[in-house]
Scaffold this active site. Sequence first.
Site, PDB file in Angstrom:
ATOM      1  N   LYS A 183     109.173 -13.187  35.823  1.00  0.00           N
ATOM      2  CA  LYS A 183     109.532 -12.300  36.939  1.00  0.00           C
ATOM      3  C   LYS A 183     110.118 -11.045  36.287  1.00  0.00           C
ATOM      4  CE  LYS A 183     111.998 -10.237  40.195  1.00  0.00           C
ATOM      5  NZ  LYS A 183     112.461  -8.863  39.888  1.00  0.00           N
ATOM      6  N   HIS A 184     109.320  -9.996  36.228  1.00  0.00           N
ATOM      7  CA  HIS A 184     109.747  -8.772  35.552  1.00  0.00           C
ATOM      8  C   HIS A 184     110.402  -7.819  36.556  1.00  0.00           C
ATOM      9  CE1 HIS A 184     110.021  -6.431  32.036  1.00  0.00           C
ATOM     10  NE2 HIS A 184     108.845  -6.732  31.497  1.00  0.00           N
ATOM     11  N   GLU A 207     121.366 -12.662  28.400  1.00  0.00           N
ATOM     12  CA  GLU A 207     121.684 -11.469  27.615  1.00  0.00           C
ATOM     13  C   GLU A 207     121.976 -10.374  28.615  1.00  0.00           C
ATOM     14  OE1 GLU A 207     121.634  -7.991  26.503  1.00  0.00           O
ATOM     15  OE2 GLU A 207     119.519  -8.181  25.946  1.00  0.00           O
ATOM     16  N   LEU A 208     123.261 -10.010  28.718  1.00  0.00           N
ATOM     17  CA  LEU A 208     123.708  -9.110  29.777  1.00  0.00           C
ATOM     18  C   LEU A 208     124.122  -7.758  29.180  1.00  0.00           C
ATOM     19  CD1 LEU A 208     125.637 -11.855  31.767  1.00  0.00           C
ATOM     20  CD2 LEU A 208     123.221 -11.213  31.916  1.00  0.00           C
ATOM     21  N   CYS A 213     121.018  -2.076  25.877  1.00  0.00           N
ATOM     22  CA  CYS A 213     122.236  -2.886  26.003  1.00  0.00           C
ATOM     23  C   CYS A 213     123.116  -2.760  24.765  1.00  0.00           C
ATOM     24  CB  CYS A 213     121.877  -4.355  26.233  1.00  0.00           C
ATOM     25  SG  CYS A 213     121.048  -4.661  27.802  1.00  0.00           S
ATOM     26  N   GLY A 217     119.573  -8.930  31.735  1.00  0.00           N
ATOM     27  CA  GLY A 217     119.814  -8.034  32.853  1.00  0.00           C
ATOM     28  C   GLY A 217     121.282  -7.720  33.021  1.00  0.00           C
ATOM     29  N   SER A 218     121.652  -7.446  34.234  1.00  0.00           N
ATOM     30  CA  SER A 218     123.025  -7.061  34.528  1.00  0.00           C
ATOM     31  C   SER A 218     123.932  -8.286  34.581  1.00  0.00           C
ATOM     32  CB  SER A 218     123.088  -6.332  35.873  1.00  0.00           C
ATOM     33  OG  SER A 218     122.799  -7.232  36.939  1.00  0.00           O
TER      34      SER A 218
END
Length: 456
Positions: A156-157, A230-231, A264, A208-209
Amino acid sequence: MSYTAINPYNGEVIQEFSNTTDNEIHDILNQAEDYYQKGKSVSFSQRAELLNQLADEFEEHLDEYARLASTNMGKLIGESRTEVEKIVSYARYFAEKGPEFLQKKNYDELSVGSNAHVEFSGIGIVLAVEPWNFPFTQVMRVFAPNFMLGNPVILKHASIVPQAAQSFADSCRKAGLPQGAFANIFATHDQIDKIIDDPRVQGLALTGSERAGRNLAAKAAKNLMKTTLELGGTDIFAVLPDADVDKAAKDAAEARLANAGQVCTAAKRYLVSDEVYDEFLDKVKQAFDSYQFGNPLDEKTTLAPLSSQSAKDNLQAQVEKVVAGGSEILYGDLTKNEGPGFQFSPLILTGMTHDNPMYDEELFGPVAQIYRVNSEEEMIKIANDSHYGLGGAIYTADVAHGNELATKIETGQVAINQVLDEQAEVPFGGVKDSGYGRELSDWGLFEFANVKLVLN
């Protein structure tokens, strides 16, 4: 949720995609499970051969894939080529090293008097929820190790890079990978929740966030599902008194402005020793001056636009709050962001204090913060005064001392005298609210593995 490719340089719509239907997702899950069950007898060497074929596909059509990254999210064409080259290296790394890492490990003469071995296999379907800033890299970091294990991956991109997402699925088909090994879906949030609830889905990898990480990890936890996150990050760029200031300033600009600052692990906070602060700031400003906005497909362009109108609006609002909270703009002009696309003028901010409402927020774009520090103790304190812990960099003539300081920085990775960059051979990930788990290297290979003990 609308999946639409919009060119960030001019704001023009390129292509819209229909959402994946519930019936299509039902079929994709069935295909993935069928692939997982039938693929248990496939050897690691056979998987490696297929993964190399996927690398061949990207390598042979590098410019085509690179162009999609540039037109979908605005990346400079040179950066896009580098990204495609990087995913080729990831695929080849896991194809070469995967079979070696996944060999049975024998344990002889155990304390109880028996022997044992550990063997490795997949666990089931892995759902990958990925962001737009590296539309190919993020996907390959999850797919390559899981393909070696035999875990099917459903992607899911981000909704703004649908062409890049679909092209990855197309590349798998062109490379001859079995049906069910990889699928791209244009799913709604409700559909993602239902996928997480499906017992055949055993892993969730999200980049993502922080907000997205907390939300989806909580849903996965209810199903006892393994997750890696990985935020965000507020990475430091520390400059000690003995540093090569010319190199540090050049690297600092690159570390903040590459990918339009949408990284990031970008250097978001410059922590500069008082002795070299003025010289460093002058040279960073000069370096910033050399970056020129333009069409990302033009080889002469050195500064890309932001990825979307919402990204531009959000960063604008963040900086306005920073300034309203007492900080000062040392470089740049917040009013110079007009245009048909999503251009954002680089800025350097100072005076960020604890009472600023944006003190520990990630500014995702070409905006740097600079701090004048009087001691290494102060530098370390500021570095660790963040709920994030992803990466950082330290510049010093004494590399051994730089390594000593690196051990005191609360992050998942630190670079000495170089811009932090990910490589296939070493683990990537963070601590604190930057997430958990690791991607790449052998550490990433085993995140979604069944490490099975067999006692003899």
